[in-house]
Design a protein around this motif. Structure first.
Motif, PDB file in Angstrom:
ATOM      1  N   SER A 224      39.671  18.763   3.151  1.00 66.31           N
ATOM      2  CA  SER A 224      39.460  17.540   2.368  1.00 66.31           C
ATOM      3  C   SER A 224      40.238  16.362   2.951  1.00 66.31           C
ATOM      4  N   ALA A 227      38.304  15.110   5.882  1.00 65.68           N
ATOM      5  CA  ALA A 227      37.180  14.273   5.421  1.00 65.68           C
ATOM      6  C   ALA A 227      37.667  12.876   5.067  1.00 65.68           C
ATOM      7  N   SER A 242      34.936  14.236  -1.878  1.00 66.33           N
ATOM      8  CA  SER A 242      34.211  15.203  -1.051  1.00 66.33           C
ATOM      9  C   SER A 242      33.311  16.026  -1.968  1.00 66.33           C
ATOM     10  N   ALA A 376      32.017  11.931   1.028  1.00 66.05           N
ATOM     11  CA  ALA A 376      31.799  12.858   2.137  1.00 66.05           C
ATOM     12  C   ALA A 376      31.185  14.141   1.576  1.00 66.05           C
ATOM     13  N   GLY A 377      30.752  15.021   2.463  1.00 64.36           N
ATOM     14  CA  GLY A 377      30.161  16.291   2.018  1.00 64.36           C
ATOM     15  C   GLY A 377      28.664  16.160   1.802  1.00 64.36           C
ATOM     16  N   THR A 403      30.952  11.430   7.813  1.00 62.62           N
ATOM     17  CA  THR A 403      31.152  12.289   6.639  1.00 62.62           C
ATOM     18  C   THR A 403      31.694  13.664   6.999  1.00 62.62           C
ATOM     19  N   ALA A 405      34.176  16.450   8.101  1.00 62.03           N
ATOM     20  CA  ALA A 405      35.616  16.703   8.206  1.00 62.03           C
ATOM     21  C   ALA A 405      36.001  16.971   9.657  1.00 62.03           C
TER      22      ALA A 405
END
Length: 421
Positions: A224, A227, A242, A376-377, A403, A405
């Protein structure tokens, strides 16, 4: 052309991104999905994925890689023997067996400390002490620590992002006295600043994959935080959500805020603090009910401007960490309407509500005011979810430029590579 490789180990697979030094552009992007459920993934599978990622990078680019860094899921931990071989199955990020030692831990650690959760690295370590295999163990490592060891060959090294939930004091940059007084009969990791060069690649690894023998392996981070680094967020008040298998919030703040009652903790990030928490809710719950194609098509039928009246707390199993820190919190997924569009609307609305509550809590206990949210994610691509979240958060919500990580981890490798020159 000098390249820097970031490797990201998440819950559903591993990814790699190689970037160049000049324009920070992605020169190679590789991935290796895990075929098994997260609970069935073993260190052997992590190792196979690590090597598979490196092999997927074109030969001519591999020779240009100057530094590598790895991120792993926070509080995914394992015990290894003196040779670095796992002595038992790892405990994953969301494994709550540590709840059995929480009362004992509360008598040792300061009130409301980050380690006082069922899923913290320290809670897991104390639970592991009763395993018959514990006597064979010599080192306690996080997922990213062990994977980096496979590349550089030095055991017992971590970074202060991974070590936070082990109890490492990231303000004083040392293990606190109360933790050292536990006299745990096992080697706790030496803790470095993320991105710090550790060592060159093992010669046999360099030769096997056609990498330079002077390629550095650097201290890593958690998925995380990687990210967050990838997002480009830099100012106090900027945050990254995330939306992966789980829901992770990170808000950049001038003030360090922590409160284990709500699963809130702060990571050090240069001169600022990255405050936040991680919930067990998230995309994994959505995928329990819908395929990716269904999520895409059904989302388009939702009117994001209207609130769903369904009030869920979507979890795969009992227990959450943040914004409600309760290992016994039951999932709430009823009533379930017959119409799948309504059901998905209720799930997305509830996830957005949990996210908003998380940011409210961070601000209530002293963080900077939320001004902007990067996303992100996998969930970042869902425009309907973004619109619902914007309605709840009341600040601009945008998809991070990068986005992955793995991209943030590549930036760490670049930082470390420049230090090592």
């Amino acid at each position: 052309m000098d390249l820097y490789l970031g490797l990201d180990f998440g819950t559903s697979g591993a990814r790699g991104v190689a970037i160049d030094e000049e324009a920070f552009c992605i020169q190679a992007e590789v991935r290796c999905p895990f075929q098994d459920s997260p609970a069935a993934v073993t260190p052997k599978i992590w190792q196979e994925a690590l090597f598979a990622l490196v092999e997927q990078i074109p030969d001519q680019l591999r020779r240009e890689i100057k530094a590598i860094a790895i991120n792993g899921t926070s509080s995914t931990v394992l015990l290894v023997d003196a040779a670095g071989n796992p002595t038992d199955a790892p405990l994953l990020y969301n494994d709550a067996r540590g709840s059995l030692v929480l009362e004992h831990l509360k008598s040792i650690a300061p009130p409301n400390h980050t380690v006082l959760t069922a899923t913290s690295s320290l809670a897991k370590l104390l639970w592991m002490k009763q395993l018959t295999s514990f006597s064979k163990a010599r080192y306690f490592l996080h997922q990213a620590d062990w994977l980096a060891f496979l590349l550089h060959g030095q055991l017992g090294i971590s970074d202060y992002h991974n070590a936070l939930k082990l109890g490492y004091d990231v303000e004083e940059m040392k293990y606190p006295e109360w933790l050292e007084n536990l006299q745990i009969p096992i080697q706790l990791p030496k803790v470095l600043t993320p991105g710090t060069p550790i060592a060159d690649l093992r010669p046999e690894i360099a030769d096997r994959f056609g990498l330079g023998r002077d390629c550095l392996v650097c201290a890593g981070t958690t998925d995380s935080i990687a990210a967050f680094i990838a997002s480009g967020a830099k100012l106090p008040g900027e945050a990254v959500t995330s939306l992966g298998s789980t829901l992770v919030l990170k808000l950049l703040s001038r003030t360090r805020v922590e409160d284990a009652r709500y699963g809130i903790y702060s990571h050090r990030l240069g001169d600022l603090w990255l405050t936040g928490g991680a919930s067990n809710t998230g995309g994994a719950v959505l995928k329990q009910f819908f395929t990716n194609a269904e999520l895409e098509s059904l989302s388009r039928e939702i009117d994001a401007s209207k609130a769903s009246e369904l009030d869920y707390y979507p979890l795969l199993k009992v227990g959450d960490r943040f914004p409600i820190n309760d290992p016994n919190l039951p999932p709430r997924l009823s009533p379930r309407p017959d119409n799948p569009v309504e059901f998905l609307h209720g799930l997305l609305e509830s996830l957005a509500r949990i996210e908003a509550r998380g940011y409210e809590l961070l601000q209530q206990i002293g963080s900077d005011k939320l001004s902007h949210v990067y996303t992100a994610g996998g969930g970042a691509a869902n425009d309907t979810w973004t619109a619902i979240r914007t309605r709840h958060l009341q600040v601009p919500v945008v998809t991070s430029v990068y986005t992955e990580a793995a991209y943030g981890t590549a930036l760490l490798a670049m930082e470390g590579g420049s230090k090592g020159e």
